[in-house]
Design an enzyme around this catalytic site. Sequence first.
Site, PDB file in Angstrom:
ATOM      1  N   SER A 197       0.648  -1.321  -0.032  1.00 10.50           N
ATOM      2  CA  SER A 197      -0.038   0.072   0.068  1.00 10.50           C
ATOM      3  C   SER A 197       0.862   1.199   0.042  1.00 10.50           C
ATOM      4  O   SER A 197       1.642   1.451  -0.834  1.00 10.50           O
ATOM      5  CB  SER A 197      -0.827  -0.072   1.309  1.00 10.50           C
ATOM      6  OG  SER A 197      -2.013   0.888   0.956  1.00 10.50           O
ATOM      7  N   GLU A 205     -10.307  -4.161  -5.585  1.00 10.63           N
ATOM      8  CA  GLU A 205      -9.958  -2.891  -5.145  1.00 10.63           C
ATOM      9  C   GLU A 205      -9.685  -1.811  -6.103  1.00 10.63           C
ATOM     10  O   GLU A 205      -9.320  -1.873  -7.195  1.00 10.63           O
ATOM     11  CB  GLU A 205      -8.475  -3.225  -4.422  1.00 10.63           C
ATOM     12  CG  GLU A 205      -7.277  -3.308  -5.299  1.00 10.63           C
ATOM     13  CD  GLU A 205      -6.072  -3.520  -4.232  1.00 10.63           C
ATOM     14  OE1 GLU A 205      -5.553  -2.588  -4.030  1.00 10.63           O
ATOM     15  OE2 GLU A 205      -5.293  -4.675  -4.257  1.00 10.63           O
ATOM     16  N   HIS A 242      -7.594  -5.195  -1.169  1.00 11.32           N
ATOM     17  CA  HIS A 242      -6.272  -4.611  -0.852  1.00 11.32           C
ATOM     18  C   HIS A 242      -5.249  -5.278  -0.013  1.00 11.32           C
ATOM     19  O   HIS A 242      -5.710  -5.774   1.198  1.00 11.32           O
ATOM     20  CB  HIS A 242      -6.615  -3.141  -0.244  1.00 11.32           C
ATOM     21  CG  HIS A 242      -5.348  -2.242  -0.216  1.00 11.32           C
ATOM     22  ND1 HIS A 242      -5.079  -1.888  -1.320  1.00 11.32           N
ATOM     23  CD2 HIS A 242      -5.146  -1.426   0.869  1.00 11.32           C
ATOM     24  CE1 HIS A 242      -3.988  -0.968  -1.158  1.00 11.32           C
ATOM     25  NE2 HIS A 242      -4.109  -0.861   0.010  1.00 11.32           N
TER      26      HIS A 242
END
Length: 327
Positions: free
Chosen positions: A169, A264, A294
Amino acid sequence: MDSHADAPLQNTDDAHAGLAPVIAHLKHIKALTLRTGTDLGAKRTLLNAYFAADARILDTGVTPTLLMVPGGADERLCEVIELPAASEAPAKPRRLLYLHGGSWIAGSPAGHRPLASRLGAAVRSQTYTLDYRLAPEAAFPAGLDDVLSAWRWLCAEFPDDHLLLAGDSAGGNLTLAALNVLKSANERLPDAVIALSPPTDLSWGSASLSRKAEVDPILDPNLLPYVSMAYVQDGTDLGDPRISPLEGDLSGLPPILIQCGEAEILLDDSRRYAAQAQDSGSPVTLSLWPDMPHVFVGFAPLLTAANEALEEAGQFVDMTLVASGTA
């Protein structure tokens, strides 16, 4: 598991085993995220619980040690996780600098220990999870400066070892941003790179932000401008390749594996980066996983797809290092 089709969220095969409790957990976190509004402390508590969908995920069986490494302004802590004794050690030592996610405003080595430790084991590496500075208290480029300082320390301390860089991320964003900086400065690049669901365009121009909004169980596209404003506060151009890695010169990059779920909103950030890097001649492998949310890789061993993705990461690193003739 490579795929380019957009699929609805549903259980379709063995890879989806364990997905239902993960989705339920993420939806609960998403509801609490919306309920707590802009409460930064709540955001940090929730993101530290991101992988807490099942006790088996949190039971890593590892005992990390703490180490101080150079940071952009001062020293920063790292959690150091040794390669499990049961793992087959590679002929040449491997060191992995891991960058946790958390929207640049949250996350920690402890909260990401399940993912960092299992990824380190999969790639047969000692793992250093960096406690880089977070926004809004320390906005861009503080966190990236910490990453670069830690990387340079790793290069100086272990010049003859295989050095790997990975992140999920926001940590995946920092991973790819660091590559742009290191390459521009003609500094040592990682021998292999892994980016999990990385945001690559902080102007939020990917079509999947709207196309996947209904199926993403955790990310809300309406909150993305909030986190990027917290991270980049001084009016710096979001097209700066240190902020949006997609905007960099993506030629001459080291081998990169990008793993991303197809459920996502950041899906196209991975697709666009991989396509641009490949068009620039860089060895980037894009691995897309149907119906996965995610950073799904962090939900091993509960989620079968996560276990398979970790195995893929290990194979990627092994094959990359063998191909380089330095394994």
